[in-house]
Design a protein around this motif. Structure first.
Motif, PDB file in Angstrom:
ATOM      1  N   ARG A  70       0.823  -1.210   0.000  1.00  0.00           N
ATOM      2  CA  ARG A  70       0.000   0.000   0.000  1.00  0.00           C
ATOM      3  C   ARG A  70       0.855   1.258   0.000  1.00  0.00           C
ATOM      4  NH1 ARG A  70      -3.326  -3.114   3.517  1.00  0.00           N
ATOM      5  NH2 ARG A  70      -2.471  -2.089   5.357  1.00  0.00           N
ATOM      6  N   ARG A  71       1.978   1.228   0.715  1.00  0.00           N
ATOM      7  CA  ARG A  71       2.882   2.383   0.704  1.00  0.00           C
ATOM      8  C   ARG A  71       3.450   2.617  -0.689  1.00  0.00           C
ATOM      9  NH1 ARG A  71       5.832   0.997   6.294  1.00  0.00           N
ATOM     10  NH2 ARG A  71       4.387   2.081   7.661  1.00  0.00           N
ATOM     11  N   GLN A  72       3.840   1.542  -1.377  1.00  0.00           N
ATOM     12  CA  GLN A  72       4.366   1.673  -2.741  1.00  0.00           C
ATOM     13  C   GLN A  72       3.304   2.232  -3.681  1.00  0.00           C
ATOM     14  OE1 GLN A  72       5.701  -2.327  -3.486  1.00  0.00           O
ATOM     15  NE2 GLN A  72       7.849  -1.770  -3.137  1.00  0.00           N
ATOM     16  N   ILE A  73       2.078   1.747  -3.539  1.00  0.00           N
ATOM     17  CA  ILE A  73       0.995   2.232  -4.393  1.00  0.00           C
ATOM     18  C   ILE A  73       0.755   3.720  -4.153  1.00  0.00           C
ATOM     19  CG2 ILE A  73      -1.506   2.087  -4.778  1.00  0.00           C
ATOM     20  CD1 ILE A  73      -1.212  -0.960  -4.297  1.00  0.00           C
ATOM     21  N   ARG A  74       0.760   4.137  -2.875  1.00  0.00           N
ATOM     22  CA  ARG A  74       0.586   5.557  -2.561  1.00  0.00           C
ATOM     23  C   ARG A  74       1.708   6.410  -3.147  1.00  0.00           C
ATOM     24  NH1 ARG A  74       0.295   4.904   3.103  1.00  0.00           N
ATOM     25  NH2 ARG A  74      -1.301   3.333   3.186  1.00  0.00           N
ATOM     26  N   ALA A  75       2.933   5.884  -3.100  1.00  0.00           N
ATOM     27  CA  ALA A  75       4.067   6.628  -3.653  1.00  0.00           C
ATOM     28  C   ALA A  75       3.928   6.786  -5.161  1.00  0.00           C
ATOM     29  CB  ALA A  75       5.375   5.920  -3.310  1.00  0.00           C
ATOM     30  N   LEU A  77       1.120   6.684  -6.897  1.00  0.00           N
ATOM     31  CA  LEU A  77       0.003   7.602  -7.165  1.00  0.00           C
ATOM     32  C   LEU A  77       0.405   9.045  -6.910  1.00  0.00           C
ATOM     33  CD1 LEU A  77      -3.027   5.637  -5.684  1.00  0.00           C
ATOM     34  CD2 LEU A  77      -2.562   6.133  -8.083  1.00  0.00           C
ATOM     35  N   GLY A  78       1.202   9.278  -5.890  1.00  0.00           N
ATOM     36  CA  GLY A  78       1.681  10.629  -5.611  1.00  0.00           C
ATOM     37  C   GLY A  78       2.550  11.157  -6.736  1.00  0.00           C
ATOM     38  N   ARG A  81       0.247  12.020  -9.671  1.00  0.00           N
ATOM     39  CA  ARG A  81      -0.439  13.298  -9.455  1.00  0.00           C
ATOM     40  C   ARG A  81       0.496  14.477  -9.704  1.00  0.00           C
ATOM     41  NH1 ARG A  81      -2.512  10.904  -4.557  1.00  0.00           N
ATOM     42  NH2 ARG A  81      -4.536  10.038  -5.031  1.00  0.00           N
TER      43      ARG A  81
END
Length: 88
Positions: A70-75, A77-78, A81
């Motif tokens: 989940r941390r990798q996915i958030r990174a 996605l960030g 963006r």
């Protein structure tokens, strides 16, 4: 009456249960001998879940691998963006 007061001394001096009540106060019952909880909060013999309780198995949502993913996915996605903001 005096007989009752004399007999309550050991109970009043015994260690108290360490559980918190629903009103956020401490439980005032005496702890079971050799335990930290009273009979109502898990100090009674046979209380608690059995060893290797299958009902308490983890679903995997909070395993190290799932959290790292989940941390990798958030990174990612960030970064996406940020790239989209730069393109505007």
């Amino acid at each position: 009456m005096s007989d009752h007061i004399r007999n309550t001394g050991p109970m009043l001096a015994s260690p108290r249960c360490g559980a918190k009540t629903r009103s956020a106060g401490a439980c005032r019952s005496p702890a079971v001998h050799g335990k930290k909880r009273c009979r109502m909060h898990g100090g009674a013999q046979g209380s608690g879940a059995p060893r290797a309780n299958q009902n308490a198995r983890k679903h995997g949502l909070y395993t190290r691998d799932a959290i790292a993913e989940r941390r990798q996915i958030r990174a990612v996605l960030g970064e996406a963006r940020k790239l989209l903001e730069e393109m505007k």
